[in-house]
Design a protein around this motif. Structure first.
Motif, PDB file in Angstrom:
ATOM      1  N   GLN A   1      -4.399   6.199  -8.025  1.00  0.00           N
ATOM      2  CA  GLN A   1      -3.475   5.320  -7.314  1.00  0.00           C
ATOM      3  C   GLN A   1      -3.318   5.751  -5.852  1.00  0.00           C
ATOM      4  N   VAL A   2      -3.194   7.043  -5.628  1.00  0.00           N
ATOM      5  CA  VAL A   2      -3.000   7.537  -4.261  1.00  0.00           C
ATOM      6  C   VAL A   2      -4.208   7.177  -3.385  1.00  0.00           C
TER       7      VAL A   2
ATOM      8  N   LEU B   1       3.860  10.263  -9.211  1.00  0.00           N
ATOM      9  CA  LEU B   1       3.162  10.407 -10.490  1.00  0.00           C
ATOM     10  C   LEU B   1       2.398  11.734 -10.511  1.00  0.00           C
ATOM     11  N   LEU B   2       1.730  11.995  -9.425  1.00  0.00           N
ATOM     12  CA  LEU B   2       0.916  13.211  -9.309  1.00  0.00           C
ATOM     13  C   LEU B   2       1.795  14.455  -9.422  1.00  0.00           C
TER      14      LEU B   2
ATOM     15  N   PRO C   1      -3.093  12.855 -13.242  1.00  0.00           N
ATOM     16  CA  PRO C   1      -2.793  11.417 -13.177  1.00  0.00           C
ATOM     17  C   PRO C   1      -2.102  11.098 -11.858  1.00  0.00           C
TER      18      PRO C   1
ATOM     19  N   ALA D   1       0.840  -1.199   0.000  1.00  0.00           N
ATOM     20  CA  ALA D   1       0.000   0.000   0.000  1.00  0.00           C
ATOM     21  C   ALA D   1       0.875   1.249   0.000  1.00  0.00           C
ATOM     22  N   LEU D   2       1.926   1.234   0.834  1.00  0.00           N
ATOM     23  CA  LEU D   2       2.822   2.389   0.882  1.00  0.00           C
ATOM     24  C   LEU D   2       3.508   2.592  -0.450  1.00  0.00           C
ATOM     25  N   SER D   3       3.892   1.472  -1.056  1.00  0.00           N
ATOM     26  CA  SER D   3       4.589   1.554  -2.330  1.00  0.00           C
ATOM     27  C   SER D   3       3.696   2.202  -3.389  1.00  0.00           C
ATOM     28  N   LEU D   4       2.448   1.740  -3.445  1.00  0.00           N
ATOM     29  CA  LEU D   4       1.487   2.337  -4.387  1.00  0.00           C
ATOM     30  C   LEU D   4       1.284   3.819  -4.079  1.00  0.00           C
ATOM     31  N   LEU D   5       1.214   4.119  -2.795  1.00  0.00           N
ATOM     32  CA  LEU D   5       0.949   5.491  -2.366  1.00  0.00           C
ATOM     33  C   LEU D   5       2.064   6.427  -2.832  1.00  0.00           C
TER      34      LEU D   5
ATOM     35  N   GLN E   1       4.348   5.868  -5.129  1.00  0.00           N
ATOM     36  CA  GLN E   1       4.373   5.904  -6.596  1.00  0.00           C
ATOM     37  C   GLN E   1       3.324   6.856  -7.146  1.00  0.00           C
ATOM     38  N   GLY E   2       2.103   6.743  -6.579  1.00  0.00           N
ATOM     39  CA  GLY E   2       1.019   7.621  -7.020  1.00  0.00           C
ATOM     40  C   GLY E   2       1.358   9.076  -6.738  1.00  0.00           C
ATOM     41  N   GLY E   3       1.939   9.323  -5.583  1.00  0.00           N
ATOM     42  CA  GLY E   3       2.316  10.687  -5.222  1.00  0.00           C
ATOM     43  C   GLY E   3       3.337  11.257  -6.188  1.00  0.00           C
TER      44      GLY E   3
ATOM     45  N   ALA F   1      -4.442   3.437  -2.770  1.00  0.00           N
ATOM     46  CA  ALA F   1      -3.409   3.013  -1.818  1.00  0.00           C
ATOM     47  C   ALA F   1      -3.806   3.386  -0.403  1.00  0.00           C
TER      48      ALA F   1
END
Ligand SMILES: Nc1ncnc2c1ncn2[C@@H]1O[C@H](COP(=O)(O)OP(=O)(O)OP(=O)(O)O)[C@@H](O)[C@H]1O
Ligand SMILES: [Mg+2]
Lengths: 290, 359, 237
Positions: B309-310, A105-106, B305, A95-99, A101-103, B313
Motif C-alpha cells: 500500500q505504501v 499498517l506497517l 504487511p 494517495a496521501l490517505s493510502l500512504l 494508512q499503509g504506514g 500510494a
C-alpha cells in the motif's frame, strides 16, 4: 427523547469538528481532503502512544503531532499541486490517505487495538432524572468553545479576514498582497487541530483503533458538508448537527428490517440533494481558484 | 473519406499495440509458475475493469468513483448465473426458483452480466447528466457506498457480509484474454466514433463544445452505458477469478486501485489504461511477495504487511506531482507512427484549453 | 526614472495570441493610458503586470528589478495595486474589512489606520457604511471601494482597468478628479480607459492597442476630434 437529543448533540459536535476541518480547506483551495480521515487515525495512534501521561498532556501532544502531520501534507504534497484541478487535488489526497494508512499498517499491524482515554470522563451525572455521560458534556462543551474560537479568529484577526477573503476569491486576495502560502498553511493547521480533537473524542467514544479508522468519519464529514452546502463554512457545521440528529432518529425509530440500510439511505439522500442542488442545500458555486 | 480512413488507421494503432503488449505479457506469464499465471489472470481482469472505467472517465473527463458499482452488479449476477444450482439452494434458500435453476457457463453469463450493469447505469445516468467535477465525484462516491451497504445487508441475494462462496474459480489467462482484447476493441471503436470524438471535445472545453452543438449529456450517457457494460463483464471475470465474493471485494478499495492504475498509466488515453494496469499489477505482485516475506536468495525478509500500500500510494503521489499526465501523458501508443494524421483537432483542442494559470 | 518596464510581452490563451510583443515604459509620477477595441488585449496586459496571467515570453520590471516570475502577492507588497475590471470586491466581507485587507501589502503596518482614513476622505460614501457587507454596494460604490482599497496599500504604481465602466456622469467627474489629484500627488498610474476624452485629459501618454499590438499616439486629442482616427483605434462605432 431528551436522551436522544443529548446523544445527537454530542455526535453532531464530533461530526462538526470533522466537517469544519474539511470545509475550511475546501472553501479556500477547492480541496476535498480525503486524507483528513488519516489525520484522525494519526491522532488516535498518537493518543495510544502517549497513553499513561496525564490526559491533558496526552491531548496536547496529540494536537501537536496531528497539526505537524497536516502541515507536512500541505508542504510536501498539496503545495506542489496547488493550482491543479479539484480532481487532481482529490486524487492527491487519496494517495496521501493510502500512504498514511499503509504506514500505520506497517508500523502497528492490522489488528484493532484498544485504548481507554476516558479516565474519569467515563462516568455519568444525573441531571433531573436523566443520566448524562460526562464525555458527552465534554464533547459538546469543547466543540462549542472551538467553534466560537474559530468564529472569533475569522472575524477579529487580520489573518482570519485574509482567510475569508481567500475563500471568496483567492486570486484577488493574492493580488491585494495576501500571502497564499501563509493562508493555506494556517488553514491546514486549524484543520489538523480540529482533526486531533475529533480523534480524541472518537477514540474516547469507541475505544478502538484500526489503520482504516479514519474512513467512516471522513465520509460522514463529506456528507455533513454536502448537506449544509459546499463552500460554506458554517453551513458545514449545521449540516453536521442535522446529520447527527437524522442518524440518531433513524437509529431510534427506523423499523428493524430497515435499520441495517440506514447508511444506504443517508448516502442516497446525499445523491438526491446533489442532483437538485449541486452545490449543497445552502451552497454557492465556487469562484476562481488558484 | 480519405481523412476518415486515416483517422481509423491512426486510431487503431494504439489498440493494436496495447493488444500486442497484453498478448506478449500474457504469453510470458503462461510460461511462468502457477502464481505468476494467477497474477496475470488478475491483471487481465483489472485490465477489463480499467478499460471499462476509462471509456467513461477518460473520454468525458468526469471523475467517477462509482464504476465499481457496475463491477459489483456484474460480479454478483455472474456468480448467481454460473454457480451450481444445488449450492445456490443451500447458500441462498430465499432466492427465486428460476434464478436457482439457472446454470450458465461463464462465457454465456458475462454478456448478460454486462447488460445488467448497463441497465443499472441507465438508472444512474441522471448523475452524469446533471453533475460535474466535484459534485459528480462526491455523488459517485455516495452511490458506491450505498450500493455497498445494500450488498452487505441483502442476505437473500448476496448473503450479506458473509459473502458468496463456491463460484467456479476457473479463470485462466487463456479464458480471460479474449475478453480484455474485446474490451480494448470496443473502447477503441467508441473512441474513434463520432460520439466519442464529440465527448472528448466536451472534455477539453464543455462550453465551446456545447456552443458547437455537442449535446454533452447525451454523449456522456452513451459513454456511461458502454463503460458500464464493460465493467459488468469485468466484474463477472473478477467473480470467476476470486471464486468467492464479499462486499469488501467491490468496495472503495477496488475503485481506488482502478483509478490508481488509470492515473499512473495516463487517464486520457486507452493505451494509458492498459499500460497502467500492467505496470501496477506487476509492481503490486512484486510488492506482495516482499510483503509476505521469505527468502530471496541472499536476503531474507520478515513479513511486512503495508509495504504494498505504501509503495503504490507513493507511486500515485509522485505521478500526480511529477507527471500528471501519467506514463503515457495523454498520448496513445504508436502516436509517432501516425503523427502527421493524429496531430488532429484533438491536439489542437488540448492546446486551446491549456488555461492560463496565475503565477 | 522608469518605474515599470514591459519588454516584448507575449500572452497567449491556447492558440489565441492576445498580446503580441508589447513594449511599454511607465515613468515614475507619470500617467499612461491604453485605449483599444474590445478583445484587444488590454486586460491581459494589466493582469500580467499584477501577475494574474502567465506570460508566454517577455519581461516585466519594476524599478529595474525583474518581476516576471513573482507571485501576485509579492508584487502587491512591492508596490503595485490593481483594480480589475470586475472590481474584485469581497462581498462577504464588510467594507472596513475590504479596506483593511489591502493593508497587508503595507511595509509599515502601523500606518494602516491612517491610510484607511485617507481613502475614506477621498470616498466619503464609504465612511458611513463601514460595517455593512460589501455585497450591498452599488456598482459605483464598489468602484470607489476598489480604488480606495487599492490606495490603502500606498502603492507606487496604481493599475486601473476601465475605472469609468458603469459609472454615472456625476460620479465620473468625482472619480477623475480624484485620479487627477492622485496624479498631482506624484502617483504613477497605468490605466485602461474607454472614455477617451477623460483618458486623454488625465494621461501624459496615450497608447492604442489593437489585435495585441501597441502603438503610441502622438496626437491623442485626435481620438476626441477626428471620427476616422477614432474608428481606427477604438473599433467601429
Ligand atoms: N482566460 C482566457 N481564456 C481564453 N481566452 C482569453 C482569456 N482571457 C482573454 N482571452 C482572449 O484574449 C483576448 C484579449 O482579451 P482581453 O480581456 O485582454 O481584452 P480587452 O482588451 O481587455 O477587452 P475588453 O475591452 O472587452 O475588456 C480576447 O480575444 C479574449 O477572448
Ligand atoms: Mg478588458
Amino acid at each position: 427523547m431528551a436522551q436522544n437529543l443529548i446523544n445527537a448533540l454530542s455526535l453532531g459536535s464530533l461530526y462538526a469538528l470533522i466537517a469544519l476541518g474539511i470545509a475550511l480547506l475546501f472553501s479556500i483551495m477547492g480541496l476535498i481532503n480525503f486524507a483528513h480521515g488519516e489525520l484522525i487515525t494519526i491522532g488516535g495512534y498518537t493518543l495510544l502512544a502517549f497513553h499513561g501521561l496525564p490526559l491533558a498532556v496526552a491531548v496536547a501532544l496529540t494536537v501537536a503531532v496531528v497539526v505537524a502531520a497536516a502541515l507536512t501534507m500541505e508542504r510536501l504534497a498539496f503545495r506542489p499541486a496547488r493550482g491543479a484541478s479539484g480532481e487532481t487535488l482529490l486524487m492527491t489526497s487519496f494517495a496521501l490517505s493510502l500512504l498514511v494508512q499503509g504506514g500505520v499498517l506497517l508500523k502497528e499491524g492490522a489488528d484493532p487495538q484498544s485504548v481507554n482515554v476516558l479516565g474519569s470522563l467515563g462516568a455519568s451525572v444525573d441531571v433531573g432524572g436523566m443520566t448524562i455521560g460526562k464525555l458527552d458534556v465534554a464533547i459538546i462543551g469543547v466543540t462549542g468553545v472551538l467553534l466560537i474560537g474559530l468564529a472569533w479568529f475569522l472575524r477579529a484577526t487580520p489573518l482570519g479576514v485574509q482567510m475569508r477573503a481567500a475563500a471568496e476569491d483567492f486570486t484577488m486576495a493574492r493580488a491585494l498582497g495576501v500571502r497564499a502560502d501563509r493562508v493555506v498553511a494556517t488553514a491546514f493547521g486549524v484543520s489538523g487541530a480540529f482533526a486531533a480533537v475529533a480523534a480524541v473524542f472518537l477514540v474516547a467514544r469507541t475505544g478502538t483503533l484500526t489503520p482504516s479508522m479514519g474512513l467512516t468519519p471522513v465520509l460522514l464529514g463529506f456528507v455533513a458538508i454536502v448537506l449544509g452546502g459546499l463552500g460554506r463554512l458554517w453551513a458545514a457545521a449545521i449540516g453536521a448537527y442535522v446529520l447527527a440528529l437524522l442518524s440518531v432518529m433513524l437509529q431510534a425509530y427506523l423499523p428493524t428490517g430497515l435499520a441495517a440500510y440506514r447508511d444506504a439511505l443517508v448516502y442516497l439522500g446525499i445523491i438526491v440533494i446533489l442532483l437538485f442542488r449541486p452545490h449543497g442545500i445552502a451552497g454557492r458555486p465556487q469562484g476562481v481558484r488558484v | 473519406m480519405r481523412n476518415r480512413a486515416i483517422t481509423l488507421v491512426a486510431g487503431s494503432a494504439p489498440a493494436a499495440l496495447s493488444t500486442l503488449l497484453v498478448l506478449v505479457i500474457s504469453g510470458l506469464a503462461m510460461l511462468g509458475s502457477e502464481t505468476t499465471q494467477r497474477t496475470a489472470a488478475q491483471m487481465l481482469v483489472m485490465g477489463v475493469i480499467c478499460v471499462g472505467t476509462y471509456i467513461f472517465v477518460g473520454n468525458s473527463g468526469v471523475l467517477s468513483f462509482g464504476h465499481v458499482v457496475f463491477v459489483a452488479v456484474g460480479a454478483y449476477s455472474t456468480a448467481l448465473m454460473t454457480m451450481e444450482p444445488g449450492l445456490k439452494r443451500a447458500l441462498l434458500p430465499d432466492l427465486p426458483g428460476w434464478i436457482v435453476d439457472l446454470h450458465l457457463g461463464m462465457a454465456a453469463a458475462l454478456p448478460v452480466a454486462g447488460l445488467l450493469a448497463l441497465l443499472v447505469s441507465v438508472l444512474c445516468s441522471p448523475l452524469v447528466l446533471r453533475l460535474d467535477g466535484m459534485a459528480a465525484g462526491i455523488a459517485s462516491l455516495a452511490l458506491l457506498i450505498s450500493v455497498n451497504v445494500v450488498i452487505g445487508n441483502w442476505d437473500q441475494v448476496t448473503r450479506g457480509s458473509q459473502g458468496i462462496v463456491g463460484i467456479p474459480a476457473d479463470l485462466t489467462v487463456g479464458t480471460a484474454l479474449p475478453w480484455l482484447i474485446g474490451a480494448i476493441v470496443l473502447a477503441l471503436a467508441y473512441q474513434v466514433s463520432a460520439s466519442g470524438f464529440r465527448l472528448r471535445a466536451s472534455r477539453e472545453d464543455a462550453v465551446a463544445a456545447a456552443s458547437l452543438g455537442v449535446r454533452v449529456g447525451r454523449e456522456r450517457t452513451i459513454a456511461l452505458v458502454i463503460s458500464a457494460f464493460v465493467c459488468g463483464i469485468g466484474g463477472g471475470l473478477y467473480a470467476h477469478f476470486l471464486g468467492a465474493l464479499t462486499p469488501g471485494d467491490v468496495s472503495l478499495k477496488l475503485t481506488l486501485l482502478a483509478l490508481l492504475m488509470l492515473i499512473v498509466g495516463g487517464l486520457r488515453s486507452l493505451s494509458g489504461a492498459v499500460i497502467g494496469t500492467i505496470f501496477i499489477s506487476v509492481l503490486a505482485e512484486l510488492l506482495r511477495r516482499v510483503e509476505a516475506g521469505g527468502d530471496f536468495g541472499p536476503i531474507a525478509l520478515a513479513p511486512h504487511p503495508g509495504i504494498e500500500q505504501v509503495v503504490l500510494a507513493l507511486t500515485l503521489l509522485f505521478t500526480l506531482l511529477l507527471r500528471p499526465g501519467g506514463i503515457t501523458s495523454g498520448r496513445e501508443l504508436g502516436h509517432r507512427l501516425v503523427r502527421r494524421s493524429s496531430r488532429d483537432v484533438e491536439t489542437a483542442r488540448t492546446e486551446i484549453v491549456a488555461a492560463p494559470e496565475p503565477g | 526614472m522608469t518605474l515599470l518596464e514591459i519588454a516584448d510581452l507575449h500572452i497567449s490563451y491556447g492558440p489565441v495570441d492576445a498580446v503580441r510583443g508589447v513594449t511599454l515604459d511607465v515613468e515614475k509620477g507619470g500617467v499612461v493610458a491604453i485605449v483599444g477595441p474590445n478583445g484587444a488585449g488590454k486586460t491581459s496586459i494589466l493582469s500580467a503586470v499584477q501577475g494574474l496571467v502567465r506570460t508566454r515570453s517577455g519581461t516585466i520590471r519594476l524599478r529595474g528589478a525583474e518581476i516576471t516570475d513573482w507571485s501576485p502577492e509579492r508584487r502587491a507588497r512591492a508596490g503595485i495595486a490593481f483594480v480589475p475590471e470586475s472590481r474584485g470586491i469581497f462581498g462577504s466581507l464588510s467594507i472596513a474589512e475590504n479596506l483593511s485587507l489591502a493593508a497587508c501589502a503595507l511595509a509599515e503596518k502601523a500606518t494602516a489606520a491612517a491610510q484607511i482614513e485617507r481613502s475614506l476622505e477621498l470616498f466619503p460614501v464609504l465612511a458611513d457604511r463601514l460595517n455593512q457587507r460589501a455585497s450591498v454596494l452599488s456598482g459605483g460604490e464598489r468602484q470607489q471601494l476598489a480604488i480606495g482599497r487599492a490606495l490603502v496599500s500606498s502603492p507606487d504604481l496604481l493599475v486601473l482597468d476601465e475605472p469609468s465602466l458603469g459609472l454615472a456622469p456625476v460620479i465620473l467627474d468625482g472619480l477623475f478628479a480624484s485620479l487627477a489629484a492622485l496624479r498631482d500627488e506624484g502617483r504613477t498610474i497605468l490605466v485602461v480607459e474607454q472614455n477617451v476624452s477623460r483618458a486623454v485629459r488625465l494621461a501624459d501618454h496615450v497608447y492604442s492597442l489593437r489585435g495585441g499590438l501597441l502603438e503610441r499616439l502622438e496626437n491623442p486629442q485626435d481620438l476626441v476630434g477626428d471620427p476616422a482616427f477614432r474608428a481606427k483605434h477604438l473599433g467601429m462605432e
